[in-house]
Scaffold this motif. Structure first.
Motif, short mmCIF file in Angstrom:
data_model
loop_
_atom_site.label_atom_id
_atom_site.label_comp_id
_atom_site.label_asym_id
_atom_site.label_seq_id
_atom_site.Cartn_x
_atom_site.Cartn_y
_atom_site.Cartn_z
N ARG A 1 -2.97 0.08 -3.36
CA ARG A 1 -3.95 0.18 -2.27
C ARG A 1 -5.08 -0.84 -2.39
O ARG A 1 -5.87 -0.98 -1.47
CB ARG A 1 -4.53 1.59 -2.23
N HIS A 2 -5.14 -1.52 -3.51
CA HIS A 2 -6.27 -2.43 -3.75
C HIS A 2 -5.74 -3.85 -3.89
O HIS A 2 -4.71 -4.09 -4.53
CB HIS A 2 -7.03 -2.02 -5.01
N PRO B 1 -8.51 0.92 -8.87
CA PRO B 1 -9.59 0.29 -8.12
C PRO B 1 -10.02 -1.02 -8.77
O PRO B 1 -10.19 -1.10 -9.99
CB PRO B 1 -10.71 1.34 -8.17
N SER C 1 -3.14 -3.92 -6.95
CA SER C 1 -3.47 -2.96 -8.01
C SER C 1 -3.41 -1.52 -7.51
O SER C 1 -3.85 -1.21 -6.40
CB SER C 1 -4.88 -3.25 -8.56
N LYS D 1 -12.49 -4.68 -7.87
CA LYS D 1 -13.41 -5.37 -6.98
C LYS D 1 -13.39 -6.86 -7.29
O LYS D 1 -13.25 -7.26 -8.44
CB LYS D 1 -14.83 -4.83 -7.14
N THR E 1 0.83 -1.21 0.00
CA THR E 1 0.00 0.00 0.00
C THR E 1 0.87 1.26 0.00
O THR E 1 0.55 2.25 -0.67
CB THR E 1 -0.93 0.00 1.22
#
Length: 262
Positions: free
Chosen positions: A55-56, A75, A72, A77, A50
């Motif tokens: 951060r992902h 962003p 990644s 999901k 991070t």
């Protein structure tokens, strides 16, 4: 906007955290897909990643074995995780970017030493895993998707250091190559690496057993980047970072990269 994606069998993300950090700092891919993390998800060293802008994360893990993760800057999901062949292994994770592109990160079973499912259960598991991948792609043909990972098969003659000598060696046997081809065909996947680099020997793995792996150069291309036809033309700049295999206490795999203008 274009993004660069890397895939790397890290052979323990906690043991080789310094190498991952060095790789992220030196090459700065937007997305890094890791296999063989050998860690529960909660023990993956996310804080250090991070701090470098990753951060992902989406991941599946288990203690000491297998494990897949997608780190990644963009962003992302979670978009599912399959347990092909019902092995109970953490071998697949999918994520979806905000532009709708799905990324599938696979760690296909290695298959043991003997290419005969009657005497080697692990080889049977590998073939079953590939059959399940094929059937899944037939059931729902992927679109706008990228598939990466350690698929543990070198399909082409120039993906191994000696085609004839490896025909009976797990990872290059005709039955494995055919099983992988069926899975690839079922999803209409395009081999991005070979679309970019169509000719010549190309390897991403060199055994730890070779005292001088670089000079011997007995490699295999086990790590792959595929894409569906609707986005495969957007891929370019494929490369395998052979020098990373020579870092201190390395994985036996080198990272494979590609850039997508999406």
């Amino acid at each position: 906007m274009p993004f660069t994606l890397a895939t790397w069998n890290i052979n323990s993300v906690r043991l080789r955290e310094p190498l991952v950090l060095r790789f992220l700092s030196d090459y700065q891919p937007d997305i890094l897909c890791l296999q063989e993390c050998k860690s529960p998800v909660e023990k993956i060293p996310r804080e250090a990643f991070t701090a470098l802008g990753y951060r992902h994360m989406v991941a599946r893990g288990q203690k000491g074995y297998n494990g897949v993760a997608i780190l990644s800057k963009l962003p992302i999901k979670e978009a599912g995780a399959e347990d092909h062949a019902n092995l109970g292994h953490a071998r697949h994770i999918a994520g979806r970017l905000e532009n709708g592109v799905a990324i599938h990160n696979f760690y296909v079973p290695a298959g043991g030493d003997k290419p005969d499912r009657l005497i080697n259960e692990k080889f049977g598991q590998k073939l079953d895993y590939l059959s399940d991948m094929r059937d899944a792609f037939h059931s729902a043909v992927p679109q706008k998707s990228i598939l990466v990972g350690d698929l543990n098969i070198a399909p082409r003659e120039d993906d191994v250091w000696d085609h004839k000598k490896l025909l009976k060696i797990v990872s290059h046997t005709p039955i494995e190559v055919e099983a992988l081809a069926q899975a690839q065909d079922a999803g209409n996947w395009v081999d991005v690496t070979r679309a970019d680099i169509p000719d010549g020997n190309l390897y991403s793995w060199w055994s730890y057993r070779a005292s001088d792996w670089d000079a011997a150069d007995k490699g295999r291309r086990l790590d792959h980047v595929w894409a569906t036809p609707d986005i495969s033309n957007a891929a370019h700049s494929s490369r395998i970072l052979r020098d990373v295999r020579g870092w201190t206490q390395p994985s036996d795999h080198a990272p494979v990269l590609a850039t997508f203008d999406l």
